[in-house]
Design a protein around this motif. Structure first.
Motif, mmCIF file in Angstrom:
data_model
loop_
_atom_site.group_PDB
_atom_site.id
_atom_site.type_symbol
_atom_site.label_atom_id
_atom_site.label_comp_id
_atom_site.label_asym_id
_atom_site.label_seq_id
_atom_site.Cartn_x
_atom_site.Cartn_y
_atom_site.Cartn_z
ATOM 1 N N HIS A 91 0.833 -1.203 0.000
ATOM 2 C CA HIS A 91 0.000 0.000 0.000
ATOM 3 C C HIS A 91 0.871 1.258 0.000
ATOM 4 N N THR A 92 1.885 1.268 0.841
ATOM 5 C CA THR A 92 2.788 2.417 0.920
ATOM 6 C C THR A 92 3.563 2.579 -0.381
ATOM 7 N N LEU A 93 3.945 1.469 -0.977
ATOM 8 C CA LEU A 93 4.654 1.504 -2.256
ATOM 9 C C LEU A 93 3.804 2.195 -3.320
ATOM 10 N N LYS A 94 2.519 1.917 -3.346
ATOM 11 C CA LYS A 94 1.631 2.563 -4.318
ATOM 12 C C LYS A 94 1.597 4.076 -4.117
ATOM 13 N N GLN A 95 1.631 4.496 -2.856
ATOM 14 C CA GLN A 95 1.594 5.924 -2.561
ATOM 15 C C GLN A 95 2.926 6.607 -2.873
ATOM 16 N N LEU A 96 4.012 5.863 -2.761
ATOM 17 C CA LEU A 96 5.354 6.440 -2.937
ATOM 18 C C LEU A 96 6.066 5.870 -4.157
ATOM 19 N N SER A 97 5.329 5.497 -5.170
ATOM 20 C CA SER A 97 5.919 4.786 -6.305
ATOM 21 C C SER A 97 7.043 5.554 -6.994
ATOM 22 N N SER A 98 7.006 6.866 -6.955
ATOM 23 C CA SER A 98 8.074 7.643 -7.590
ATOM 24 C C SER A 98 9.154 8.069 -6.601
ATOM 25 N N HIS A 99 9.023 7.691 -5.365
ATOM 26 C CA HIS A 99 9.990 8.055 -4.319
ATOM 27 C C HIS A 99 11.190 7.119 -4.363
ATOM 28 N N SER A 100 12.298 7.572 -3.836
ATOM 29 C CA SER A 100 13.539 6.785 -3.857
ATOM 30 C C SER A 100 13.452 5.488 -3.048
ATOM 31 N N VAL A 101 12.492 5.380 -2.145
ATOM 32 C CA VAL A 101 12.368 4.175 -1.315
ATOM 33 C C VAL A 101 11.533 3.083 -1.971
ATOM 34 N N ALA A 102 10.938 3.373 -3.120
ATOM 35 C CA ALA A 102 9.985 2.453 -3.737
ATOM 36 C C ALA A 102 10.576 1.066 -3.965
ATOM 37 N N GLU A 103 11.751 0.975 -4.523
ATOM 38 C CA GLU A 103 12.345 -0.335 -4.816
ATOM 39 C C GLU A 103 12.609 -1.127 -3.535
ATOM 40 N N ASP A 104 13.063 -0.458 -2.499
ATOM 41 C CA ASP A 104 13.315 -1.145 -1.230
ATOM 42 C C ASP A 104 12.011 -1.621 -0.597
ATOM 43 N N LEU A 105 10.965 -0.817 -0.670
ATOM 44 C CA LEU A 105 9.665 -1.234 -0.137
ATOM 45 C C LEU A 105 9.154 -2.460 -0.880
ATOM 46 N N ARG A 106 9.325 -2.470 -2.198
ATOM 47 C CA ARG A 106 8.916 -3.626 -2.993
ATOM 48 C C ARG A 106 9.684 -4.875 -2.565
ATOM 49 N N ARG A 107 10.986 -4.721 -2.375
ATOM 50 C CA ARG A 107 11.840 -5.855 -1.980
ATOM 51 C C ARG A 107 11.451 -6.374 -0.593
ATOM 52 N N TYR A 108 11.223 -5.484 0.339
ATOM 53 C CA TYR A 108 10.811 -5.915 1.684
ATOM 54 C C TYR A 108 9.440 -6.583 1.656
ATOM 55 N N GLY A 109 8.547 -6.049 0.844
ATOM 56 C CA GLY A 109 7.230 -6.674 0.698
ATOM 57 C C GLY A 109 7.345 -8.095 0.164
ATOM 58 N N GLU A 110 8.237 -8.295 -0.809
ATOM 59 C CA GLU A 110 8.469 -9.639 -1.347
ATOM 60 C C GLU A 110 9.050 -10.573 -0.292
ATOM 61 N N LEU A 111 9.959 -10.059 0.524
ATOM 62 C CA LEU A 111 10.508 -10.879 1.611
ATOM 63 C C LEU A 111 9.396 -11.375 2.533
ATOM 64 N N CYS A 112 8.501 -10.478 2.893
ATOM 65 C CA CYS A 112 7.385 -10.855 3.776
ATOM 66 C C CYS A 112 6.490 -11.881 3.099
ATOM 67 N N ARG A 113 6.134 -11.632 1.854
ATOM 68 C CA ARG A 113 5.266 -12.569 1.126
ATOM 69 C C ARG A 113 5.937 -13.926 0.955
ATOM 70 N N ASN A 114 7.217 -13.932 0.658
ATOM 71 C CA ASN A 114 7.949 -15.196 0.510
ATOM 72 C C ASN A 114 7.934 -15.986 1.813
ATOM 73 N N HIS A 115 8.055 -15.291 2.932
ATOM 74 C CA HIS A 115 8.019 -15.967 4.227
ATOM 75 C C HIS A 115 6.649 -16.601 4.461
ATOM 76 N N VAL A 116 5.602 -15.872 4.129
ATOM 77 C CA VAL A 116 4.240 -16.400 4.291
ATOM 78 C C VAL A 116 4.059 -17.619 3.398
ATOM 79 N N THR A 117 4.482 -17.523 2.156
ATOM 80 C CA THR A 117 4.335 -18.627 1.202
ATOM 81 C C THR A 117 5.135 -19.849 1.642
ATOM 82 N N ALA A 118 6.353 -19.630 2.095
ATOM 83 C CA ALA A 118 7.200 -20.741 2.527
ATOM 84 C C ALA A 118 6.634 -21.426 3.767
#
Length: 101
Positions: A61-88
């Motif tokens: 959700h935050t990534l959508k709000q800050l998509s053009s911000h410098s933190v966007a890629e890191d937020l995406r990566r952290y979100g994937e880490l969380c999702r991967n943990h849930v999936t695993a």
């Protein structure tokens, strides 16, 4: 070990002024009580799968709000880490549910 993932996310968000403190992170980013992260450390416990799922959604959700911000890629990566943990963890949690039925 998974507590360190949440800790890394918390430190990153704090560094970029997206969260003020650990209590706020526990409540607003993990959907838990304000003492959740402290309790995990004290009890040397693993975070719940639910906390990772909620964190992933909030990061997305935050990534959508800050998509053009410098933190966007890191937020995406952290979100994937969380999702991967849930999936695993899903097969393990399904096995536990079957045992309890």
């Amino acid at each position: 070990m998974t507590e360190t993932v949440l800790r890394d996310i918390y430190l990153y968000l704090r560094e970029h002024e997206l969260v003020r403190n650990e209590s706020e992170f526990s409540k607003n980013w993990l959907g838990k009580s304000d003492c959740y992260m402290r309790t995990l450390r004290y009890k040397k416990a693993e975070p719940s799968i639910g906390s990772f799922a909620i964190c992933a959604v909030r990061l997305e959700h935050t990534l959508k709000q800050l998509s053009s911000h410098s933190v966007a890629e890191d937020l995406r990566r952290y979100g994937e880490l969380c999702r991967n943990h849930v999936t695993a963890s899903a097969p393990q949690n399904l096995h536990q549910l079957r045992k309890s039925v």
